[in-house]
Design a protein around this motif. Structure first.
Motif, PDB file in Angstrom:
ATOM      1  N   GLY A 151      -3.539   5.920  -1.148  1.00 29.71           N
ATOM      2  CA  GLY A 151      -4.262   4.954  -0.799  1.00 29.71           C
ATOM      3  C   GLY A 151      -4.341   3.942  -2.045  1.00 29.71           C
TER       4      GLY A 151
ATOM      5  N   LEU B   4       0.695  -1.230   0.222  1.00 30.52           N
ATOM      6  CA  LEU B   4       0.186   0.088  -0.149  1.00 30.52           C
ATOM      7  C   LEU B   4       0.758   1.058   0.074  1.00 30.52           C
ATOM      8  CD1 LEU B   4      -2.793   1.139   0.282  1.00 30.52           C
ATOM      9  CD2 LEU B   4      -2.506   1.430   2.581  1.00 30.52           C
ATOM     10  N   ASN B   5       0.548   2.157  -1.071  1.00 28.12           N
ATOM     11  CA  ASN B   5       1.156   3.556  -0.879  1.00 28.12           C
ATOM     12  C   ASN B   5       0.119   4.311  -0.180  1.00 28.12           C
ATOM     13  OD1 ASN B   5       1.426   6.116  -1.205  1.00 28.12           O
ATOM     14  ND2 ASN B   5       2.310   5.581  -3.503  1.00 28.12           N
ATOM     15  N   GLU B   6       0.477   4.568   1.002  1.00 20.67           N
ATOM     16  CA  GLU B   6      -0.449   5.311   2.021  1.00 20.67           C
ATOM     17  C   GLU B   6      -0.830   6.609   1.618  1.00 20.67           C
ATOM     18  OE1 GLU B   6       0.782   4.534   6.138  1.00 20.67           O
ATOM     19  OE2 GLU B   6       0.805   2.405   5.979  1.00 20.67           O
ATOM     20  N   GLU B   7       0.053   7.402   1.178  1.00 22.97           N
ATOM     21  CA  GLU B   7      -0.285   8.609   0.775  1.00 22.97           C
ATOM     22  C   GLU B   7      -1.330   8.615  -0.275  1.00 22.97           C
ATOM     23  OE1 GLU B   7       1.918  12.166  -1.420  1.00 22.97           O
ATOM     24  OE2 GLU B   7       3.341  11.006  -0.435  1.00 22.97           O
TER      25      GLU B   7
END
Lengths: 616, 134
Positions: free
Chosen positions: B78, B73-76
């Motif tokens: 999503g 996951l690329n949290e920034e």
């Protein structure tokens, strides 16, 4: 691989020996001639023995890309087939867009040079630095739509790109082209017959090597900017975005230079049945682009009902609408779509095929040929049903007229005799494209001096004289336009840009440097252009072409046009000769049209001097 | 609501500029076979262009299917991306994706799919016909 746009490799194919090999590209020549037209011409000049029969195994068949092909430089997705033309006997360079060119580079090669003749029908499979000659028995005799489908299955890549020949090339028609991506054609000059003469059905390419440039981040930034400002927002491209080349039909009708009924008129009563509005309103499906092009001049067209229902093509383009439309008296775009699709499938040049059919209709109406020659067809001008059967008859060489026209209109007329030769509108055996010189005198010179026989893609003075505000009948400045444009196109085709990108010399030089890392400016490009055009001229002189061959058909002088702005107009022989002499002087050629020793030396062509008997 | 690119594919001309710039961004070369967006020109039949790319669907079966937990996951943003270092090239994600949104790199050693270029999709920026939207 050096990060300079080139793959650095040439694929050598000897079909007689059934051998393939790879050799490094000649870097010195690459710097002098760039790629495409120029570099291909240099190799051909070196490797083809003068006087070679174009359809013999000794002819050299080559397919070239250039350093920019496959990069993000807009409108450089093309490839060029370079060989000796079976139609004109001259040097031949014939181009196609689509996707094949970039794929060949991604597969690891700047060019493929083919010699000899395969013992049986074969195709070439090129994939990631490797190549093999394969048996083509599964596709021989099949059209190019089916061939692409079957060869993709055979090589196991559903997105492999295929350039090859239909039945016309197999049967050695001198007006057969090479079809790639099913609707993109290296059409002119009979390159398809050279494939056929070598038993080479197709070249299939798939690659994942990519193309590298020195500074990719800067490059992408530049390319994004240029795509937007110089391509998408460039007002010069507006007509191509909205209409594509069919927009020219109305322009030619207005200027009264639209070839009609085998060049007996410059205006066509039925032009509204084949113009851009007809295309948009009746057969248009969607816009279609070549690789890396932000313009998308192409239209995917499909006939929705009627006798030609289901036919589809990309286009038809202006030249097809002119030669295979008005020049055959055809006023129904749906019939032209069928004709164009058949030409794509069977591998015929729509310009030459349209011109040949127009010629046949003319001599049919004059009673020189009859239904006995046409397989029962009533081959009158405007008879859509008969017209639509002609591509297949030519490609399959069925009926007497089909077999004759497969040789091109001039050879057909020579075989028929009865004074029909003067009805063929050509130079060097290559049929004229769709701009009548009787309303654009500069085109008479452009056709006569085109290196591959009559053609519109070397100089296009019609832009200023018939479509612009120039004088269509004044000889003044026409030699200069041809000289200037031929020089420019010579380097533009060496890079290889699409004709439709209105790119400045300065920007071309900028792109070249961004891709290769080598210095360039507009003057240097001009020098390359002069080198290439002189080299190709020297090639043709070596093949025996002289001033007498830089010709204009008699009817341009003796048969004034009947209506509109060109009513009563013709091109006098004296005016033509005057332009030609002036043109030779501008190029630094002698009165016979041969580059002088000094001209060749100035163009940096010292190393070919020894090859030219007239200089000894 | 998926977080991926939206495409008005009817307007797509098949020019591949999206794939060209995508490959340059992700691999440093012009090489559409390594692009994360795949342009299929399908002519003469059905006479259409198809665009394949990861639509960043909410279900993301690829994440669950990956035995190496390489889809992260690329949290920034999503959205999920393939961590090339950890991808074993097994192809489980390719098989399970219902949208033809990911595929193997030509080397067959790892899977590739759209990662939205860290938030500024290059393809959206260059598309000359405005087909692609974020």
């Amino acid at each position: 691989m050096m990060a300079d746009g080139y793959t650095g490799n040439i694929l050598r194919v000897d079909l007689s020996e059934e051998k393939v090999s790879t050799e490094p590209i000649n870097r010195e020549w690459a710097r002098q001639f760039i790629g495409g037209k120029g570099l291909g011409a240099r190799y051909l000049f070196d490797e083809l023995k003068p006087g070679t029969d174009p359809l013999s195994p000794d002819n050299v068949l080559s397919v070239w890309t250039g350093p920019l092909v496959g990069t993000m430089v807009p409108l450089t997705s093309r490839y060029v087939v370079i060989t000796k033309s079976p139609l004109s006997g001259t040097f031949l360079d014939t181009y196609a867009g689509g996707y094949f060119g970039p794929e060949l580079k991604y597969a690891g090669f700047d060019a493929v040079i083919v010699k000899g003749k395969a013992p049986k029908p074969s195709y070439l499979w090129v994939n990631d630095g490797k190549a093999e000659i394969r048996d083509a028995k599964g596709v021989w005799g099949k059209d190019m739509f089916r061939t692409e489908e079957l060869l993709r299955e055979e090589v196991g890549h559903s997105t492999a790109r295929v350039a090859g020949i239909g039945q016309a090339g197999e049967k050695l028609s001198r007006i057969a082209g090479v079809t790639s991506d099913i609707t993109r054609n290296a059409g002119r000059g009979g390159a398809g017959a050279v494939f056929g003469s070598k038993n080479l059905k197709a070249i299939v390419a798939k690659g994942s090597f990519g193309v590298e440039v020195p500074k990719i981040e800067e490059f992408v930034k530049m390319a994004k900017h240029m795509l937007k400002t110089d391509v998408v927002d460039n007002p010069e491209h507006a007509g191509l975005v909205t209409d594509g080349t069919p927009i020219i039909v109305d322009m030619s009708q207005d200027a009264a230079i639209l070839p009609t009924n085998n060049w007996h008129s410059g205006q066509f009563d039925g032009y509204q049945g084949i113009d851009s509005d007809a295309l948009k309103n009746r057969v248009f499906v969607r816009k279609k682009a070549c690789f890396g092009c932000g313009i998308a001049c192409g239209s995917w067209a499909k006939v929705k009902d009627g006798p030609f229902k289901g036919s589809s093509t990309e286009g038809p383009e202006y030249e097809t609408l002119g030669l295979a439309g008005s020049n055959c008296g055809i006023m129904n775009i749906e019939a032209v779509v069928r004709f164009a699709e058949d030409c794509d499938r069977l591998g015929l040049d729509t310009i030459s095929a349209g011109a040949a059919v127009g010629f046949a209709m003319d001599i049919y109406e004059k009673g020189v040929i009859t239904k006995e020659d046409t397989g029962g067809l009533d081959l009158r001008f405007g008879n859509e049903e008969a017209y639509a059967k002609m591509p297949e008859m030519i490609a399959e060489r069925s009926t007497r007229i089909g077999d004759l026209l497969a040789e091109g209109a001039l050879r057909a007329a020579k075989a028929i005799g009865k004074d029909t030769e003067k009805l063929v509108i050509h130079s060097k055996g290559s049929e004229y494209p769709a701009y009548d010189p009787r309303g654009s005198i500069g085109m008479a010179l452009a056709y006569a001096t085109s290196d591959r026989g009559a053609d519109h893609n070397r100089a296009w003075p019609v832009a200023s004289d018939a479509y612009g505000d120039g004088d269509p009948w004044s000889t003044e400045g026409k030699a200069a336009i041809c000289h200037e444009e031929q020089m420019m196109k010579s380097y533009k085709w060496s890079m290889i840009f699409c004709d439709f990108y209105g790119v400045s010399p300065e920007n071309m030089a900028m792109y070249y440097t961004a891709v290769t890392g080598l210095p360039a400016d507009a003057d240097w490009l001009k020098a390359v252009g002069a080198r290439v055009w002189n080299l190709v001229r020297a090639f043709n002189v070596r093949e025996g072409f002289l001033r007498k061959d830089d010709s204009m058909p008699e009817r341009m002088e003796t048969e004034p046009l009947p209506s509109g702005k060109t009513e009563g107009k013709s091109v006098s022989r004296a005016a033509f000769d005057e332009m030609l002499s002036e043109y030779y002087k501008l190029w630094g050629w002698d009165d016979e049209g041969r580059p002088t020793k000094r001209t060749l030396e100035e163009a940096g062509l010292q190393e070919i001097l020894g090859e030219l008997d007239y200089l000894k | 609501m998926s977080k991926g690119l939206k495409a008005d594919v009817e307007k797509c001309t098949g020019c591949q500029i999206c794939a060209i710039v995508c490959s340059a961004h992700h691999t440093g070369k012009f090489n559409p076979s390594e692009s994360r967006i795949n342009v299929l020109d399908m002519f003469p039949e059905p006479g259409e262009v198809k665009l394949n790319y990861c639509i960043h669907c909410d279900e993301h079966p690829c994440v669950e299917a990956c035995p190496a937990e390489a889809i992260k996951l690329n949290e920034e943003l999503g959205v999920y991306y393939v961590d090339r270092e950890e991808c074993t090239g097994c192809g489980a994600c390719v098989e399970v994706c219902p949208y033809d949104g990911c595929w193997m790199d030509p080397s067959e050693s790892y899977a590739i799919k759209c990662d939205l270029c860290g938030g500024t999709p290059q393809c959206v920026e260059v598309c000359p016909k405005g087909v692609l939207k974020r």
